[in-house]
Enzyme design. Structure first.
Site, PDB file in Angstrom:
ATOM      1  N   HIS A   1       0.607   3.490  -2.567  1.00  0.00           N
ATOM      2  CA  HIS A   1       0.710   3.937  -3.966  1.00  0.00           C
ATOM      3  C   HIS A   1      -0.657   4.333  -4.524  1.00  0.00           C
ATOM      4  O   HIS A   1      -0.836   4.377  -5.730  1.00  0.00           O
ATOM      5  CB  HIS A   1       1.296   2.820  -4.830  1.00  0.00           C
ATOM      6  CG  HIS A   1       2.592   2.275  -4.344  1.00  0.00           C
ATOM      7  ND1 HIS A   1       3.707   3.068  -4.223  1.00  0.00           N
ATOM      8  CD2 HIS A   1       2.965   1.034  -3.938  1.00  0.00           C
ATOM      9  CE1 HIS A   1       4.720   2.316  -3.770  1.00  0.00           C
ATOM     10  NE2 HIS A   1       4.290   1.077  -3.582  1.00  0.00           N
TER      11      HIS A   1
ATOM     12  N   SER B   1       0.848  -1.187   0.000  1.00  0.00           N
ATOM     13  CA  SER B   1       0.000   0.000   0.000  1.00  0.00           C
ATOM     14  C   SER B   1       0.890   1.247   0.000  1.00  0.00           C
ATOM     15  O   SER B   1       2.111   1.162   0.104  1.00  0.00           O
ATOM     16  CB  SER B   1      -0.917  -0.011   1.230  1.00  0.00           C
ATOM     17  OG  SER B   1      -1.828  -1.088   1.130  1.00  0.00           O
TER      18      SER B   1
ATOM     19  N   HIS C   1       9.372   3.464  -3.790  1.00  0.00           N
ATOM     20  CA  HIS C   1       9.480   3.319  -2.334  1.00  0.00           C
ATOM     21  C   HIS C   1      10.599   4.208  -1.803  1.00  0.00           C
ATOM     22  O   HIS C   1      11.079   4.014  -0.692  1.00  0.00           O
ATOM     23  CB  HIS C   1       9.767   1.876  -1.947  1.00  0.00           C
ATOM     24  CG  HIS C   1       8.878   0.900  -2.621  1.00  0.00           C
ATOM     25  ND1 HIS C   1       9.225   0.264  -3.786  1.00  0.00           N
ATOM     26  CD2 HIS C   1       7.623   0.488  -2.310  1.00  0.00           C
ATOM     27  CE1 HIS C   1       8.221  -0.526  -4.161  1.00  0.00           C
ATOM     28  NE2 HIS C   1       7.249  -0.403  -3.292  1.00  0.00           N
TER      29      HIS C   1
END
Lengths: 332, 332
Positions: free
Chosen positions: A57, A55, A220
């Site tokens: 994004h 999660s 990330h």
């Protein structure tokens, strides 16, 4: 760290409840498995499309569940792969007898867990599962989370195009082959102006000085190609478009996608898009379709990415086909 | 200050070029006047809808130009009212013989310049111009930019609903009366976790400590009701919903809108939406429709706002009607 959250441990669970409340017309959520399903899944005779990943994004992937796109999305913890049991539950839940395609971004944990779930599904119910692994990021080979190239912005375009093909009744062979073709013909690269903060970590993922930009950043916050002095949008756009174009196979028109990382306002994304369009015009590349906005984000990171996909007529037709999801919606 | 821009003086002009390049199927832009027109404006026999205001709130207003919403939007400098000549050019360009409605957020400069343009248009060509002034922000009376309440998130809902009415062929009287009814029945309040930075200023509009939140902030960073210690989403949602509900007239179902200020990621907005839905359920208020995302922003400010509109059946039908703009799109 200031975030609009409750307990950092509950971020994903709380957000799923919010998505379910806001989009009950389109979605249902298995909270136990943390899977977002298209409301009418499984659809008999239709290839089921499952994606998912960490999660953070959003709207990817849960926001792309619905008519003409995904049948299910597995929500991992923030920046953490979903586990095989989740993916297994999603696969089972979308199996309408025509097979299931897993759409996987190329991160080591994602690839491993989707593979494991595919084997489990085949063993348990004989479901035929294929997979496409997306690796469009030209910035770096191998990184913190990945062997080979990372999967980034192309995922949005692929989920739309392949989703339309599955909706139109294409077979598992056809859908898989299309997905691989889209992956071969698309490339991306991103940059960051700031870091982001994973709620459970409570501090920024990386440090970036006030006058520098990370060129080639991962979604990330993984390191990119270089840290460079901050520069005007025209130069930064060129730093993304040029390596993407260098690596982009074929010729012909493209779908051009300028994506925000989450913390950059739309007014800036349009400025970047204008520069991208200028560079492509100068390079003799025709933009057939475009997309500008926050579609695959990195929490509140400031920055953007550029994705180009060489799209043939079939892909453009599928791009234009109706889609009705929380994150992308047109044509009906 | 790191922003994806070229010269701070060119931010609005560059962004308009980007919007035009990205949305040539929907829009045309008068760069001289800095007006974004619906591609097929003026439409004969249709009431023309013109809005506008300072830039920096994208997708508002330019992103809401298109079928079923605005006919034109005037882009002022960042956080600065558009000038009367711009508004005059927009009014002239959408006049299809059925009159023009100005949709104005209640800021002193906006109200004054729209009034002046309306008078000029009437004098020049006899165009009948009416106006609705939106003042939905319950946070404060009078402020840096405003006499009375500020106009904020309700603008998005009003432009959608009134846009559908004009598209359906309603008369100027009907469209004006509907707009005023929507304004009377909607209320909003926002909060900020961070400031934003106007490009030409180059430094944050205000300072906010790392452990505080500005409750009732304006969309230009104007002060709100109070500065308070940072708190969980559940408490912060209540600090917005309660004053909105207290001031909201009538009863019956609402359209609930959780808006991001630009720098807050979607995952957090869904967490806030879930809390808003819980509070409304506890208060016995039915949510008939919802909207979650970044629609009226304050550059890269982190934060959100909540808007509630008591919507009758007619308004809900207009909400559901087709819309095809860069920022909102459904139904065709």
């Amino acid at each position: 760290m200031k975030k609009l959250i409750n307990d950092p441990a509950d971020v994903v669970a709380d957000a799923l409840k919010g998505m379910e409340a806001a989009h009950a017309d389109l979605l249902r959520v298995s909270h136990e498995d943390r899977v977002i399903f298209r409301k009418d899944a499984p659809r008999q005779g239709k290839v089921g499309l499952v994606s998912g990943g960490g999660s953070g994004h959003e709207p990817l992937h849960g926001g792309f569940v619905g008519l003409g796109m995904l049948d299910a999305a597995c929500a991992g913890e923030v920046f953490t792969s979903p586990v095989p049991d989740q993916i297994m539950a999603a696969t089972r839940g979308v199996d309408g007898g025509a097979g299931v395609l897993h759409i996987v971004k190329n991160y080591t944990g994602d690839v491993m867990n989707f593979e494991m779930a595919a084997e489990m599904a085949a063993a348990e119910s004989g479901t035929e599962v294929r997979a496409v692994v997306i690796d469009d990021d030209v910035a770096v080979q191998d990184s913190l989370y990945t062997a080979g190239r990372r999967g980034v912005g192309l995922t949005v375009l692929l989920e739309k195009i392949v989703g339309a093909a599955a909706e139109a009744g294409q077979s598992l062979d056809e859908v898989e082959s299309l997905a691989k073709r889209v992956n071969e013909q698309g490339r991306s690269m991103g940059l960051a102006l700031t870091s982001c903060t994973v709620p459970a970590a409570g501090k920024p993922t990386f440090d970036l000085p006030d006058d520098e930009v990370e060129i080639g950043v991962g979604i990330h916050g993984e390191p990119g190609r270089s840290r460079e002095p901050m520069a005007p949008a025209s130069e930064l756009a060129a730093r993304l478009v040029e390596p993407v174009l260098e690596d982009l196979p074929g010729d012909g028109p493209v779908i051009a996608f300028v994506n925000g990382m989450g913390g950059t306002p739309l007014i800036e994304l349009y400025i970047v898009y204008r520069e991208v369009a200028r560079i492509l015009e100068g390079a003799g590349v025709t933009i057939a379709r475009s997309l500008v906005g926050n579609y695959i984000t990195s929490l509140e990171m400031a920055g953007c990415s550029v994705t180009l996909l060489r799209a043939d007529e079939a892909m453009l037709g599928l791009w234009d086909a109706p889609v009705h999801t929380p994150g992308l919606r047109w044509g009906r």
